[in-house]
Design a protein around this motif. Structure first.
Motif, short mmCIF file in Angstrom:
data_model
loop_
_atom_site.label_atom_id
_atom_site.label_comp_id
_atom_site.label_asym_id
_atom_site.label_seq_id
_atom_site.Cartn_x
_atom_site.Cartn_y
_atom_site.Cartn_z
N ASP A 153 16.52 9.30 -6.28
CA ASP A 153 15.53 9.43 -5.20
C ASP A 153 15.60 8.23 -4.25
O ASP A 153 15.42 8.35 -3.04
N HIS A 181 5.55 12.35 -10.73
CA HIS A 181 6.50 11.71 -9.81
C HIS A 181 5.73 11.50 -8.50
O HIS A 181 5.53 12.42 -7.73
N HIS A 201 4.94 9.58 -4.95
CA HIS A 201 5.31 8.69 -3.84
C HIS A 201 4.05 7.95 -3.39
O HIS A 201 2.93 8.37 -3.66
ZN ZN Z 1 10.68 11.90 -4.86
#
Ligand code: ZN
Ligand code: COA
Length: 318
Positions: free
Chosen positions: A18, A212, A214
């Motif tokens: 990522d 996950h 951000h």
């Molecule tokens: Zn991501």
């Protein structure tokens, strides 16, 4: 007051996938491997190491086979128990990951039909049909459903809980073993995270879920804490706070692994990560890849300021 938290969690280090995918200039494979080696040296044992995607879509991932070969060699050389995962968007990617010797993929599918189209040029039905074929063709392959935009989509905005539950059901029915709930654009709030986790838990009580997050709106750690309090024990984080999907406009980086480790260790939750060593990997990322890192610890004055950590079970790296 005793707040119940897991004793130990797994951090999946996703900087090599990522993080690197979002860097425009080519990172030489050798540099990628140096960073991965330092992250392994820091004690991380779960990684998204690369992705088998079209090099036209993400040129940075063109060396997926080489990166995989290196990591597998390192695992064999040091006799490591290390989960090396590659992202795959279709049958072709799963076939390439399998051919490279990997036994675990993150199969990416977006809760938002619009983002699924923008990211991997597929309808939900096409993505699910490929998942069927992948599981039938490679029954030994561990397939994690990596579900993008479950907390919000850059194109259509809100995503309903029902939509997420529907897609999980379709994925699990076809043989996905577990699920990562991804806040691709970093807009979730802690209450929303709690609601979604509770709904997934209520509908799929035995399904393992990972978060996950951000950090676009600065709530990634808060969202992870909510997950932790609800018994989530796997989190996908990126060294330095790198990350972002090039096909999701407006996304900032992931929760930084070092910030997550710092929070968890201070609360007595073990990760297996040696923070000082991890910061050496972050230093390398700062020197060779991205000078302006989003993670907080990378920008803190010095590591010695953390000497006041309480002597608790999370302090050691066991
Ligand atoms: Zn991501
Ligand atoms: N790995 C490498 N190449 C692949 C591939 C894969 N998994 N899947 C397809 N390709 C190649 C095809 O061979 C074809 O190559 P050519 O143009 O040289 O003939 C080209 O990519 C297009 O193939 P097609 O099946 O028509 O795919 P598409 O154009 O509809 O694109 C994806 C679909 C999934 C391949 C592409 O959108 C992609 O790789 N997306 C990844 C996005 C991503 O990684 N986002 C960040 C992570 S969330």
């Amino acid at each position: 007051m005793k707040v119940p938290l897991p004793d130990r969690v797994t951090l999946t280090e996703i900087c090599p996938r990522d993080g690197f995918q979002n860097i425009k200039t080519w990172i030489p494979s050798e540099t990628k491997l140096q960073v991965i080696d330092r992250l392994i040296d820091a004690g991380l044992r779960s990684f998204e190491i690369t992705s088998f995607v079209s090099p036209k879509a993400i040129p940075q991932m063109a060396d997926a086979a080489d990166v995989s070969a290196h990591v597998l060699k390192r695992i064999a050389r040091d006799n490591l128990e290390l989960d090396a995962v590659a992202l795959a968007p279709n049958l072709r990617g799963a076939t390439a990951a399998h051919a490279a010797g990997l036994s675990h993929i993150s199969y990416v599918i977006s809760a938002s039909a619009a983002h699924n189209k923008a990211n991997i040029n597929r309808t939900h039905e096409e993505s699910l049909a490929d998942l069927d074929t992948i599981v039938k063709t490679y029954p030994g392959l561990h397939v994690t459903l990596s579900m993008s935009t479950v907390f919000g989509c850059p194109f259509v905005g809100a995503i309903t809980v029902e939509q997420v539950l529907w897609l999980i059901e379709e994925g699990v029915k076809r043989g996905a073993r577990d699920v990562a709930l991804c806040d691709t654009i970093g807009v979730a709030n802690p209450l929303q995270t709690a609601v979604l986790i509770d709904a997934v838990r209520a509908t799929f009580p035995t399904l393992e879920i990972a978060l996950h997050m951000h950090d676009t709106h600065g709530m990634a750690l808060a969202n992870m804490l909510v997950g932790l309090q609800r018994g989530v024990t796997r989190f996908e984080t990126a060294a330095g706070g790198l990350g972002g999907c090039p096909f999701a406009p407006g996304a900032a980086g992931n929760a930084a692994t070092e910030d997550t480790v710092n929070m968890l260790h201070r609360m007595g939750v073990a990760t297996g990560v040696d923070l000082a060593r991890h910061l050496r990997a972050v230093e390398l990322i700062g020197e060779k890849i991205q000078p302006n890192l989003m993670g907080h610890l990378a920008n803190a004055r010095s590591y010695s300021e953390f000497d006041f950590w309480p002597k608790n079970k999370g302090e050691s790296h066991g």
